[in-house]
Scaffold this motif. Structure first.
Motif, PDB file in Angstrom:
ATOM      1  N   GLY A  59     -13.286  12.061  -6.729  1.00 30.27           N
ATOM      2  CA  GLY A  59     -12.682  12.400  -5.433  1.00 30.27           C
ATOM      3  C   GLY A  59     -13.707  13.033  -4.616  1.00 30.27           C
ATOM      4  N   PHE A  60     -13.433  12.861  -3.320  1.00 25.31           N
ATOM      5  CA  PHE A  60     -14.311  13.168  -2.267  1.00 25.31           C
ATOM      6  C   PHE A  60     -13.746  14.205  -1.544  1.00 25.31           C
ATOM      7  CE2 PHE A  60     -15.787   8.917  -3.620  1.00 25.31           C
ATOM      8  CZ  PHE A  60     -17.165   9.071  -3.602  1.00 25.31           C
ATOM      9  N   GLY A  61     -14.850  15.104  -1.007  1.00 17.16           N
ATOM     10  CA  GLY A  61     -14.151  16.017   0.241  1.00 17.16           C
ATOM     11  C   GLY A  61     -15.628  16.604   0.561  1.00 17.16           C
ATOM     12  N   ALA A 120      -9.263  16.697   2.134  1.00 21.26           N
ATOM     13  CA  ALA A 120      -9.919  16.694   1.075  1.00 21.26           C
ATOM     14  C   ALA A 120      -9.670  16.625  -0.425  1.00 21.26           C
ATOM     15  CB  ALA A 120     -11.027  17.904   1.022  1.00 21.26           C
ATOM     16  N   VAL A 121      -9.803  16.021  -1.352  1.00 22.44           N
ATOM     17  CA  VAL A 121      -9.397  15.965  -2.731  1.00 22.44           C
ATOM     18  C   VAL A 121     -10.233  17.018  -3.433  1.00 22.44           C
ATOM     19  CG1 VAL A 121      -9.142  14.497  -4.953  1.00 22.44           C
ATOM     20  CG2 VAL A 121      -9.109  13.190  -2.642  1.00 22.44           C
ATOM     21  N   THR A 122      -9.397  17.958  -3.812  1.00 18.91           N
ATOM     22  CA  THR A 122     -10.249  18.809  -4.702  1.00 18.91           C
ATOM     23  C   THR A 122     -10.041  19.126  -6.257  1.00 18.91           C
ATOM     24  OG1 THR A 122      -7.994  20.433  -4.212  1.00 18.91           O
ATOM     25  CG2 THR A 122      -9.572  20.531  -2.555  1.00 18.91           C
ATOM     26  N   GLY A 181      -4.932  17.064  -6.721  1.00 14.63           N
ATOM     27  CA  GLY A 181      -4.793  18.109  -5.875  1.00 14.63           C
ATOM     28  C   GLY A 181      -5.591  18.146  -4.616  1.00 14.63           C
ATOM     29  N   LEU A 182      -4.915  18.309  -3.605  1.00 18.09           N
ATOM     30  CA  LEU A 182      -5.695  18.322  -2.234  1.00 18.09           C
ATOM     31  C   LEU A 182      -5.730  19.786  -1.489  1.00 18.09           C
ATOM     32  CD1 LEU A 182      -3.302  15.427  -0.702  1.00 18.09           C
ATOM     33  CD2 LEU A 182      -5.475  15.043  -2.207  1.00 18.09           C
ATOM     34  N   TYR A 183      -6.536  19.655  -0.583  1.00 18.83           N
ATOM     35  CA  TYR A 183      -6.968  20.923   0.214  1.00 18.83           C
ATOM     36  C   TYR A 183      -5.692  21.334   0.916  1.00 18.83           C
ATOM     37  CZ  TYR A 183      -9.024  23.935   3.787  1.00 18.83           C
ATOM     38  OH  TYR A 183      -9.169  25.056   4.352  1.00 18.83           O
ATOM     39  N   PRO A 206      -5.281  25.696  -0.841  1.00 17.03           N
ATOM     40  CA  PRO A 206      -6.138  24.498  -1.414  1.00 17.03           C
ATOM     41  C   PRO A 206      -5.806  24.637  -2.920  1.00 17.03           C
ATOM     42  CG  PRO A 206      -7.533  25.390   0.277  1.00 17.03           C
ATOM     43  CD  PRO A 206      -6.252  26.356   0.081  1.00 17.03           C
ATOM     44  N   ILE A 207      -5.520  23.405  -3.691  1.00 17.63           N
ATOM     45  CA  ILE A 207      -5.455  23.602  -5.038  1.00 17.63           C
ATOM     46  C   ILE A 207      -6.818  23.371  -5.924  1.00 17.63           C
ATOM     47  CG2 ILE A 207      -4.559  21.914  -7.039  1.00 17.63           C
ATOM     48  CD1 ILE A 207      -2.155  21.265  -5.258  1.00 17.63           C
ATOM     49  N   TYR A 208      -7.105  24.106  -6.730  1.00 17.33           N
ATOM     50  CA  TYR A 208      -8.493  24.056  -7.361  1.00 17.33           C
ATOM     51  C   TYR A 208      -8.298  23.391  -8.869  1.00 17.33           C
ATOM     52  CZ  TYR A 208     -10.856  27.352  -4.369  1.00 17.33           C
ATOM     53  OH  TYR A 208     -11.537  27.888  -3.401  1.00 17.33           O
TER      54      TYR A 208
END
Length: 503
Positions: free
Chosen positions: A147-149, A187-189, A204-206, A236-238
């Motif tokens: 995933g990118f962010g 962003a993908v987190t 999970g996403l920002y 945001p999901i960690y």
């Protein structure tokens, strides 16, 4: 007319026989005469030299007698007088030094413990200077998902990003052309591949949304998502993780956010339904003698790390942005002291035990796959703590970096090996079986200043390690047998480490 008559016989001697006999007698042998001569041997001339051993028949004979002419040289005497004190001083210093304690010289050819197989990147992510924020292997061990962010000054970016997958077993693998590219609105987190179904990926996403993608679909890959509602996360999901439910073969999704809420979702065909919710409130956290914090009000605890025990289905661990490290229970029935905001479920307080507090936010926790009580934790203090579920203090702490540690993970094949990704761009691989606590191997590929944000061991192909960095690349590393093949005494050594009492 004719009549018999007897006449005397006449003999005529053969001149040919006489001539041949005489000729043979007069001829010599037809072979040539043999000639002989004497010559000297061509052997090398040898000489006798004396040995450096003492003769048995002599008493107290010195091995070496210096040449008096050499000792008479004034420059040699001047040199010895000048350096003798310095040499003696250094010899004494070396005899007292412990710098090389535990060091063993390897006179054999040096074998690389790690080697880079692939360096994967998505051109669009590279152009937009996105960071790799999370990586995960699918259950077959063939596909790597990333995933990118963007992580700038500790904050997550809200711009659009991607989820990309590569099949490493594919014949036409292209490092710069992903097999699948999923565009994501933010962003993908966090990412986590399904433990049984290779095509399912939880993310999970920002924005706080939880999404499930089905990579087997050719059109819309989104299988289910939470959307924005009273039940969903608002921060945001960690971390996201697949959790086995009571029904065999059925998994739910556990998600944690910086707002202090931990939610368990059931995947029902094409929708995510909230099953259970937990909230961490500071005043409900159990105290320990080494927790090192004070309760002030009812402020929520921002969750930055989460890990589930594979040995105990009721236990999970939580790390916070304030450095709190908690052991929690899924079966907790204590009501969380939080205001009701229209959730469909009542939030519970899951914390049952507090470990010693970290000096800064905790970024990663991972439970040992070989010991039911051991786990590792790491964060911004640059330390990796090896801890036991049975005591508050760490059993062992290692200085890994002078800066942040973004992720730490145990090896799936070596009980004593773990790896840590640092903000300095290095990935340090430690082997606790060595006498020295220095890294057994270090991965330093990449440009200076590029942080290693995430890593993931391949549980199927245990010689593979994926590392994501802030330069938009995911590198696949091959580990040698020294880092992947389990030794005969490793489990007993791990038991010994778990049994240590921290000071």
């Amino acid at each position: 007319m004719f009549s018999d008559d007897s006449v005397e016989s006449v003999s005529v001697p053969s001149l040919w026989k006489q001539s041949q006999h005489s000729e043979q007698d007069s001829k010599s042998c037809q072979t040539r005469q043999l000639h002989s001569a004497d010559a000297e041997a061509q052997s090398v001339i040898s000489s006798v030299s004396s040995t450096q051993t003492e003769s048995k028949d002599k008493d107290e004979q010195t091995l070496y007698e210096p040449n008096p002419k050499e000792l008479e040289k004034p420059e040699l005497k001047h040199f010895l007088d000048r350096v003798v004190e310095s040499v003696i001083r250094e010899i004494v210093k070396n005899a007292r030094s412990h710098a090389f304690d535990g060091f063993k010289v390897n006179w054999e050819d040096h074998n690389e413990l790690v080697s880079c197989l692939h360096c994967l990147e998505h051109p669009s992510a590279k152009e937009r200077d996105l960071h790799v924020t999370c990586v995960s292997w699918n259950c077959t061990g063939a596909v790597i998902s990333c995933g990118f962010g963007r992580i700038d000054n500790g904050d997550w970016s809200t711009e659009k990003s991607f989820v990309c997958t590569w099949n490493l077993n594919r014949k036409g693998l292209s490092p710069t052309h992903a097999d699948l590219v999923i565009e994501v609105p933010t962003a993908v987190t966090a990412l986590c591949c399904h433990p049984d179904q290779p095509a399912l990926i939880a993310g999970g996403l920002y924005s706080g949304e939880v999404v499930v993608w089905d990579t087997s679909r050719t059109q819309d890959t989104v299988l289910a998502q939470t959307g924005i509602s009273a039940d969903s996360h608002r921060e945001p999901i960690y971390k996201v993780s697949w959790v086995p439910l009571q029904k065999k073969g059925v998994f739910g999704i556990l998600s944690a956010c910086s707002g202090g809420r931990i939610l368990l979702w059931n995947l029902d065909q094409s929708s995510l339904i909230l099953s259970t919710g937990y909230a961490l409130v500071l005043q409900q956290v159990p105290h320990s003698s080494s927790a090192g914090f004070k309760t002030r009000g009812s402020s929520n605890i921002g969750v930055t790390a989460l890990a589930r025990s594979i040995w105990d289905s009721d236990t999970f661990l939580v790390g916070s942005e304030g450095g709190l490290l908690l052991r929690c229970s899924f079966s907790s029935q204590k009501m969380a002291v939080v205001p009701s905001e229209g959730q469909s479920v009542t939030l519970r307080a899951p914390a049952v035990f507090s470990f010693r507090k970290h000096n800064g936010p905790i970024h990663s926790i991972h439970c040992s796959p070989f010991h039911r009580n051991l786990f590792v934790s790491a964060g911004t203090d640059g330390l990796v703590h090896i801890q036991s579920l049975l005591q508050a203090n760490p059993v062992l702490s290692l200085r890994v970096s002078d800066s942040y540690i973004f992720q730490v993970q145990w090896s799936p094949s070596r009980p004593l090996v773990f790896a840590a990704a640092t903000s300095q761009g290095e990935v340090q691989i430690f082997d606790l079986g060595h006498e020295s606590l220095r890294p057994a191997a270090t991965i330093e590929k990449g440009h200076c200043g590029q942080a290693a944000t995430c890593l993931a061991f391949n549980s199927q192909n245990t010689h593979l390690l994926a590392v994501g960095k802030t330069d938009s690349t995911v590198s696949i590393w091959q580990l040698s047998g020294d880092l992947t093949e389990q030794g005969p005494r490793e489990i007993s050594q791990l038991d010994h480490i778990a049994g240590q009492v921290a000071e």
